[in-house]
Design a protein around this motif. Structure first.
Motif, PDB file in Angstrom:
ATOM      1  N   ALA A 165       1.032  -1.112  -0.054  1.00 48.94           N
ATOM      2  CA  ALA A 165       0.087  -0.016   0.059  1.00 48.94           C
ATOM      3  C   ALA A 165       0.945   1.017   0.055  1.00 48.94           C
ATOM      4  CB  ALA A 165      -0.975   0.136   1.261  1.00 48.94           C
ATOM      5  N   PRO A 166       0.404   2.544  -0.375  1.00 49.96           N
ATOM      6  CA  PRO A 166       1.051   3.496  -0.477  1.00 49.96           C
ATOM      7  C   PRO A 166       1.398   4.041   0.798  1.00 49.96           C
ATOM      8  CG  PRO A 166      -0.980   4.102  -1.245  1.00 49.96           C
ATOM      9  CD  PRO A 166      -0.757   2.451  -1.121  1.00 49.96           C
TER      10      PRO A 166
ATOM     11  N   THR B 286       3.081   6.713   8.130  1.00 49.58           N
ATOM     12  CA  THR B 286       2.127   6.293   7.247  1.00 49.58           C
ATOM     13  C   THR B 286       1.001   7.543   7.182  1.00 49.58           C
ATOM     14  OG1 THR B 286       2.421   3.685   7.329  1.00 49.58           O
ATOM     15  CG2 THR B 286       0.026   4.848   6.561  1.00 49.58           C
ATOM     16  N   ILE B 287       0.320   8.097   8.002  1.00 47.73           N
ATOM     17  CA  ILE B 287      -0.517   9.053   8.352  1.00 47.73           C
ATOM     18  C   ILE B 287       0.064  10.191   7.856  1.00 47.73           C
ATOM     19  CG2 ILE B 287      -1.768  10.455   9.937  1.00 47.73           C
ATOM     20  CD1 ILE B 287      -2.577   7.984  11.640  1.00 47.73           C
ATOM     21  N   LEU B 288       1.269  10.412   8.110  1.00 49.05           N
ATOM     22  CA  LEU B 288       1.961  11.779   7.686  1.00 49.05           C
ATOM     23  C   LEU B 288       2.100  11.585   6.238  1.00 49.05           C
ATOM     24  CD1 LEU B 288       3.461  14.375   8.347  1.00 49.05           C
ATOM     25  CD2 LEU B 288       5.446  13.074   8.128  1.00 49.05           C
ATOM     26  N   GLY B 289       2.504  10.419   5.463  1.00 49.18           N
ATOM     27  CA  GLY B 289       2.455  10.176   4.209  1.00 49.18           C
ATOM     28  C   GLY B 289       1.041  10.666   3.324  1.00 49.18           C
TER      29      GLY B 289
ATOM     30  N   LEU C 298      -1.133  12.383   4.612  1.00 47.38           N
ATOM     31  CA  LEU C 298      -1.759  13.949   4.579  1.00 47.38           C
ATOM     32  C   LEU C 298      -0.610  15.050   3.903  1.00 47.38           C
ATOM     33  CD1 LEU C 298      -2.206  13.834   8.638  1.00 47.38           C
ATOM     34  CD2 LEU C 298      -4.004  13.944   6.599  1.00 47.38           C
ATOM     35  N   THR C 299       0.517  14.730   3.821  1.00 49.74           N
ATOM     36  CA  THR C 299       1.519  15.563   3.292  1.00 49.74           C
ATOM     37  C   THR C 299       2.124  15.088   1.981  1.00 49.74           C
ATOM     38  OG1 THR C 299       3.168  14.787   4.683  1.00 49.74           O
ATOM     39  CG2 THR C 299       1.664  16.478   5.697  1.00 49.74           C
ATOM     40  N   LYS C 300       2.223  13.880   1.440  1.00 50.92           N
ATOM     41  CA  LYS C 300       3.237  13.454   0.413  1.00 50.92           C
ATOM     42  C   LYS C 300       2.348  12.600  -0.967  1.00 50.92           C
ATOM     43  CE  LYS C 300       6.787  12.043   3.883  1.00 50.92           C
ATOM     44  NZ  LYS C 300       7.613  10.998   4.012  1.00 50.92           N
ATOM     45  N   GLU C 301       2.908  12.953  -1.985  1.00 54.67           N
ATOM     46  CA  GLU C 301       2.355  12.422  -2.995  1.00 54.67           C
ATOM     47  C   GLU C 301       2.893  11.028  -2.965  1.00 54.67           C
ATOM     48  OE1 GLU C 301       0.459  13.589  -5.039  1.00 54.67           O
ATOM     49  OE2 GLU C 301       0.287  15.416  -3.994  1.00 54.67           O
ATOM     50  N   PRO C 302       1.881  10.041  -3.574  1.00 52.32           N
ATOM     51  CA  PRO C 302       2.153   8.804  -3.440  1.00 52.32           C
ATOM     52  C   PRO C 302       3.445   8.234  -4.653  1.00 52.32           C
ATOM     53  CG  PRO C 302       0.128   8.870  -4.448  1.00 52.32           C
ATOM     54  CD  PRO C 302       0.566  10.253  -4.041  1.00 52.32           C
TER      55      PRO C 302
END
Length: 357
Positions: A259-260, A269-272, A274-278
Motif C-alpha cells: 500500500a502507498p 503512514t498517516i503523515l504520508g 496527509l502531506t506526500k504524493e504517492p
C-alpha cells in the motif's frame, strides 16, 4: 480487599489507572505493573472451539484484528461468521451506537458483494456482528501468498469491489474501512471475480486501550491507516470519495504488493497520506504492468482533496474498464511477435546471425 479492588477496576476498565496509582505510591514495584499501565491488560476470555456463545456454537477461530476476534460458528440457520468486539473497542458509547446503527442499515441491503444475514447484538456484555459464512480467503492472505497481480488478472475482482461500494453509496452508506483484509475472495480457485466486503462501518469505533495491539498500530485511527483518506485521518466528515481513496490505495497494493506510504510506523503512514504524493505506480510495479491511464486513474483516486477525486464508484469502474491490459512497449524493445519470429529464424538458420535478417 486487593482481589476485590482488582475485580472492581477490571469491571470499570480501570486496571491501567490502578497500575498508575500503585507505581506512583510505592518504590520498587514489579516491572509488570509498569508494563501493564502502558501496554494494557486483556480482561476477557475468548470462547474456544466447541463453546457456546448465546445461540451460536463456536467451530473455529478465524483470526483477530484491532477491534475484535472472528470465529466460524453455527446457529439454527446454518454456518456464520461471528465477530466479537473487544471491550476496549466499545467503551465509547456514541461511537458504538454509530457502528451498530451502520450495520443495521447495511443489513437492509441484499446483493452480491455484501454480507448476507447481517445482524448485530450483545450477549453477556460482549457486542458482536454476525453474518452468513462464505468460504474463501481475504485479499490480504491471497497477496501474501501470491504477490502482486497484473491488472488483467485483478480487473474482475476490482470491478466487483466497485459494484458493492456503489450499492452502499446508492443507499447513502459509506464502508469506511476498505482494505485488503476486509475483502473476502469467494472461491478464489475459480478466478478472482466474486468478493464480499467485510466489516463495513468499523471506522466508527474508537479504541479505548492499546491492549493486544502491536507497537506500530497503537493509534485510534478512524480507519486502517494505510488506506485512510486524509479527511478521515483528520476526523472530518466523509462521503463516498473516502471509500474511493481507499480503493485507490487498494489498487496500488494489488499492482505493487504494498500500500502507498505503508513503510514505517503508523505515524509515518498517516503523515504520508496527509502531506506526500504517492510514488509513481509504474516505479513500484513489475516492468510493463502500468499504463499511463492506470497511473492517472490511481493518482486521481489518491488525491488529497476529495473534490479532485472521482465522485462515483461506477465512474471509476468505467475508467478502469477502459485501461489497457498492459503498458505499451517502448520503441527500443522487441515485441512478442518479433521475438517469436527471430526464435523461429534461429532454429531455421542456426549458422546465421538472426539479428542480421
Amino acid at each position: 480487599f486487593a482481589r476485590a479492588l482488582v475485580a472492581r477496576c477490571a469491571a470499570m476498565q480501570a486496571l491501567e489507572a490502578l497500575c498508575d496509582a500503585v507505581v506512583t505510591a510505592r518504590e520498587g514495584v514489579d516491572e509488570r505493573l509498569t508494563h501493564g499501565g502502558t501496554q494494557g491488560f486483556a480482561t476477557t476470555t475468548e470462547p474456544a472451539e466447541g463453546d457456546a456463545f448465546g445461540p451460536f456454537r463456536i467451530d473455529s477461530r478465524l483470526g483477530e484484528g484491532r477491534l475484535g476476534v472472528v470465529f466460524r460458528g453455527r446457529d439454527a440457520g446454518g454456518e456464520v461468521r461471528l465477530k466479537l468486539l473487544r471491550p476496549e473497542a466499545t467503551t465509547d458509547q456514541r461511537a458504538l451506537h454509530r457502528f451498530l446503527t451502520h450495520n443495521r442499515l447495511m443489513a437492509r441491503i441484499t446483493r452480491a458483494g455484501l454480507p448476507g444475514w447481517l445482524s448485530v447484538g450483545e450477549i453477556e456484555g460482549r457486542h458482536f456482528v454476525v453474518h452468513e459464512f462464505t468460504e474463501g480467503e481475504t485479499l490480504a492472505e491471497w497477496l501474501a501468498r501470491t504477490g502482486p497481480l497484473p491488472l488483467a488478472e485483478a480487473r474482475p475482482m476490482l470491478a466487483s469491489i466497485l459494484e458493492a461500494l456503489s450499492e452502499l453509496h446508492t443507499h447513502r452508506l459509506i464502508h469506511g474501512a476498505l482494505h485488503a483484509g476486509n475483502v473476502l475472495l469467494v472461491s478464489p480457485g475459480a478466478g478472482l471475480r466474486s468478493v464480499v466486503l467485510l466489516d463495513g462501518g468499523s471506522d466508527r469505533l474508537r479504541l479505548g486501550s492499546p491492549v493486544t495491539l502491536p507497537q506500530s498500530d497503537r493509534l485510534s485511527t478512524l480507519a486502517p491507516a494505510a488506506f485512510a483518506a486524509p479527511e478521515q485521518l483528520l476526523g472530518g466528515p466523509i462521503d463516498a470519495r473516502a471509500d474511493l481513496y481507499a480503493f485507490g490505495a487498494l489498487v496500488f497494493q494489488v499492482i505493487t504488493g504494498s500500500a502507498p506510504f505503508a513503510e514505517g510506523s503508523t505515524a509515518q503512514t498517516i503523515l504520508g497520506h496527509l502531506t506526500k504524493e504517492p510514488p509513481p505506480l509504474a516505479r513500484m510495479a513489475p516492468h510493463g504492468w502500468v499504463s499511463d491511464p492506470l497511473e492517472l486513474l490511481v493518482r486521481s483516486l489518491l488525491a488529497k482533496d476529495p473534490r479532485q477525486r472521482p465522485a462515483e464508484a461506477m465512474d471509476v469502474a468505467a475508467a478502469l474498464d477502459a485501461v489497457p491490459q498492459r503498458a505499451p512497449l517502448a520503441s527500443n524493445l522487441i515485441s512478442d511477435e518479433d521475438l517469436d519470429a527471430r526464435i523461429a529464424d534461429f532454429f531455421r538458420y542456426p549458422d546465421e546471425d538472426a539479428t542480421a535478417r
